[in-house]
Scaffold this motif. Structure first.
Motif, PDB file in Angstrom:
ATOM      1  N   VAL A  88       0.839  -1.192   0.000  1.00 20.52           N
ATOM      2  CA  VAL A  88       0.000   0.000   0.000  1.00 20.52           C
ATOM      3  C   VAL A  88       0.874   1.242   0.000  1.00 20.52           C
ATOM      4  O   VAL A  88       1.791   1.373   0.816  1.00 20.52           O
ATOM      5  CB  VAL A  88      -0.943   0.010   1.226  1.00 20.52           C
ATOM      6  N   LYS A  89       0.557   2.164  -0.933  1.00 19.24           N
ATOM      7  CA  LYS A  89       1.285   3.425  -1.006  1.00 19.24           C
ATOM      8  C   LYS A  89       0.549   4.471  -0.167  1.00 19.24           C
ATOM      9  O   LYS A  89      -0.618   4.773  -0.421  1.00 19.24           O
ATOM     10  CB  LYS A  89       1.388   3.891  -2.452  1.00 19.24           C
ATOM     11  N   VAL A  90       1.226   4.996   0.801  1.00 18.57           N
ATOM     12  CA  VAL A  90       0.625   5.963   1.725  1.00 18.57           C
ATOM     13  C   VAL A  90       1.196   7.339   1.430  1.00 18.57           C
ATOM     14  O   VAL A  90       2.425   7.530   1.401  1.00 18.57           O
ATOM     15  CB  VAL A  90       0.890   5.564   3.191  1.00 18.57           C
ATOM     16  N   GLU A  91       0.287   8.334   1.185  1.00 18.00           N
ATOM     17  CA  GLU A  91       0.701   9.710   0.940  1.00 18.00           C
ATOM     18  C   GLU A  91       0.597  10.504   2.230  1.00 18.00           C
ATOM     19  O   GLU A  91      -0.339  10.342   3.019  1.00 18.00           O
ATOM     20  CB  GLU A  91      -0.176  10.332  -0.152  1.00 18.00           C
ATOM     21  N   ASP A  92       1.563  11.382   2.424  1.00 13.92           N
ATOM     22  CA  ASP A  92       1.597  12.167   3.651  1.00 13.92           C
ATOM     23  C   ASP A  92       1.727  13.650   3.315  1.00 13.92           C
ATOM     24  O   ASP A  92       1.475  14.076   2.186  1.00 13.92           O
ATOM     25  CB  ASP A  92       2.728  11.684   4.560  1.00 13.92           C
ATOM     26  N   GLU A  93       2.162  14.466   4.295  1.00 18.27           N
ATOM     27  CA  GLU A  93       2.258  15.912   4.106  1.00 18.27           C
ATOM     28  C   GLU A  93       3.212  16.301   2.990  1.00 18.27           C
ATOM     29  O   GLU A  93       3.072  17.362   2.380  1.00 18.27           O
ATOM     30  CB  GLU A  93       2.689  16.587   5.414  1.00 18.27           C
TER      31      GLU A  93
END
Length: 663
Positions: A88-93
């Motif tokens: 899973v690719k998690v996007e952050d700030e």
């Protein structure tokens, strides 16, 4: 088929790994390093671990062979499906800061005031934008609180793209963005609302009856109808106009739809009674504003706003004592109106085109009637839409917020129950169909006074209009039921400050005014003779009319007017029916009925054209405006006949005068 086998073997591998390494299916925690390296855990027996690892590798090799040998189309679809926890690719700030991968724009549908009404618990885990962007907290992607929102959006037919997994801070920032966006929109709405109020005030100060707004072709035209003429008032951008149109609709009442629909005609009302922070405050003297939107063929939008003024604004604080002579009715006509007000029961029908002052005349008549009876009468106003403006009356209206079929049904029900409300006077907004007409005459049969309007060209044509609707002759031609018939037009008044005498008009304004002067002369001569001797014998008693006080409008105008005109005045015809007139009309003898009505030995009536000619002779009305609103003052054959007879008359008088001088 290969894809299904691969999925089955993949699930088998995951189950085997879960059993061997103590990992539960669906757990989001990462696998231990021993599982990822393929080395057995120390707590597991060595032989068992070796067999398990060998089995796992064998299965993995089998999957690789199957995938490489026979790729399927389903593999492409699976690329957008939810991946295992480790992939899973998690996007952050950082994705939000870069502005390339993650950008907030548009409306947040899951917001506190958004389209989708979702619980607070779900709102903390996901965000859906109106462009379909679907942000989900990576650590809660399998939660029912998230999947339920996705299912709700699909049921509503909303666009929802594949999920993008983000950190909780991104969810929080998305809703902060939504709050700021709504605050800015509220600020913009306040600016637009103030602009609408300012436009309404300008219209009132200018004495306008209608505001026309056309938003199309990249611009918005604001036009005001003042004294019957459309004037271009302001020009805005199309975007400004569209915001104004939407703001008027959202702040109105009785809308014909839940939201503004640019593809369909819609109607609504702005009322002075509306209260609250989202209401539009109408200028002083305005009861309501009737709004009608229609789409244009080029994709634009058109709005007409009809301003309804209260009687005090039109006639002053003592408006209740005003009578129809203040509108421009003659003394003879005023006497007929007074007789009709006093007569018990029966119908009074006011006719004329749209925007010709029928409602204002009705208001003045009924306000005067209520004042004469010290407000002791029960007056009901049944209108669609309601307009009001009569002191002491009870307003019964039909909302525009329902469909036409339901409105018609409601209107009929209201008419039926009106008989049980013990009315003395009933004012129906308009006779539009057989049901309304039958109800009006039913009230008249019970002895109530009934006032109503219709659209027809003259007073004598009212009975024929009622017959066309479908009423029986015994109702239409009973002079005890149909007591009074009115017809009127509004014409622009002359500016007394810059008007031009008719005798000087051909030199100053052009030769066309020679023909106008000839028609004025012929019209006045025929009118004077007809009123004294009757229309059939009018040409035998022609005399030269006095046109010394006839003026025309100055097209350049002055500081006191607009192109030579100021205000508007009524040109009307009023008659109180009797048995002979109704018998002639029933026998379809229209010419005989007209002759009887206008005869000095009959009813001594006055037509609209005669009323206009009287005002032309007094210098109150320009001949061109009279012809524009009512009709030509004299036809060509009439002008020639009058010219010939007056010339002959003057030739006969001159020899007598000369012979008298010689003697």
């Amino acid at each position: 088929m290969v894809g299904l086998v691969r999925d089955f073997l993949g699930e088998l591998v995951e189950k085997a790994a879960a059993v061997l390494f103590g990992q539960e299916l669906g757990n989001d925690e990462p696998l231990p390093p021993s599982a990822l390296t393929g080395k057995p855990n120390r707590t597991i027996a060595g032989s068992t671990a070796k067999k398990s690892v060998a089995m796992t590798r064998a299965v993995g090799n089998k999957i690789s062979e199957s995938s490489s040998s026979a790729p399927s189309s389903q593999e492409k679809d699976d690329s957008s499906a939810e991946k295992p926890a480790g992939d899973v690719k998690v996007e952050d700030e950082r994705s939000l800061a870069s502005g390339e991968k993650l950008v907030f724009k548009g409306e947040v549908l899951t917001g506190s005031d958004g389209t989708l009404k979702v619980p607070e618990e779900s709102r903390n885990l996901c965000v859906l934008f109106d462009d379909g962007m679907w942000l989900v907290s990576a650590s809660h992607r399998h939660s029912p609180l998230v999947t339920s929102v996705s299912q709700m959006a699909k049921r509503h037919g909303l666009l929802i793209k594949p999920p993008r997994y983000v950190t909780p801070n991104i969810i929080i920032k998305a809703y902060i963005y939504d709050e700021r966006r709504r605050s800015m929109m509220q600020l913009d709405d306040n600016v637009v609302r103030r602009r609408v109020v300012d436009l309404l005030q300008k219209a009132v100060d200018a004495g306008a009856n209608d505001i026309h707004v056309e938003a199309s072709e990249g611009r918005t035209r604001i036009e005001l109808r003042i004294d019957g003429a459309l004037r271009l008032w302001e020009t805005w951008t199309q975007k400004e106009g569209e915001l104004m149109l939407s703001s008027v609709y959202s702040h109105s009442v009785g809308q014909s739809g839940a939201t503004a629909n640019w593809q369909e005609p819609q109607a609504a009302m702005l009322t002075s009674a509306a209260m609250g922070p989202d209401s539009l405050r109408l200028p002083k003297g305005v009861i309501s504003v009737r709004c009608q939107w229609v789409p244009l063929s080029d994709g634009g939008r058109y709005l007409d706003m009809r301003l309804q003024y209260d009687s005090a604004h039109l006639f002053g604080e003592n408006f209740i004592m005003a009578d129809v002579d203040s509108l421009g009715f003659s003394r003879e006509q005023l006497k007929v109106v007074q007789n009709l007000r006093q007569a018990p029961g029966g119908m009074r029908v006011f006719a004329g085109p749209v925007n010709q002052g029928k409602t204002t005349t009705l208001r003045v008549t009924l306000n005067r009637r209520m004042a004469e009876t010290n407000m002791q009468l029960n007056c009901l106003l049944v209108e669609d839409p309601p307009e009001g403006g009569i002191v002491g009356a009870r307003q019964v209206g039909v909302s525009a917020s329902v469909k036409d079929e339901q409105r018609e049904k409601s209107f009929i029900e209201i008419m039926r129950c009106a008989l049980r409300l013990d009315p003395d006077i009933v004012m129906l907004g308009e006779i539009r169909d057989i049901q309304t007409a039958q109800f009006a005459f039913r009230l008249a049969l019970t002895g109530r006074q009934v006032y109503t309007t219709t659209h027809v060209y003259s007073a004598l044509a009212i009975p024929q209009r009622l017959r066309d609707i479908g009423l029986e002759p015994y109702l239409v031609y009973d002079h005890h039921l149909l007591r009074g018939m009115f017809c009127q037009r509004l014409a622009r008044g002359l500016c007394a400050n810059c008007r031009i005498p008719l005798a000087e008009a051909p030199m100053e304004l052009g030769p066309l005014y020679k023909e106008i002067a000839a028609r004025v002369r012929a019209g006045l001569a025929i009118m004077e003779s007809s009123r004294k001797f009757g229309e059939k014998d009018a040409y035998n008693h022609l005399v030269e009319p006095d046109v010394s006080n006839v003026y025309v409008a100055n097209p350049e105008g002055c500081s006191e007017c607009y192109r030579g005109r100021v205000g508007r005045t009524i040109c009307a015809e009023v008659l109180e029916t009797d048995q002979k007139l109704m018998e002639l009309l029933q026998d379809n003898r229209l010419e005989d009925a007209r002759a009887y009505w206008l005869s000095p030995d009959g009813m001594k009536g006055v037509t609209m054209i005669w009323h206009a000619l009287e005002k032309v002779r007094r210098g109150e009305l320009c001949p061109t405006d009279a012809e524009f609103e009512i009709g030509i003052l004299a036809r060509e054959n009439e002008v020639e006949e009058v010219e010939k007879r007056l010339k002959k008359e003057s030739g006969e008088k001159r020899p007598k005068k000369e012979s008298g001088e010689k003697s």
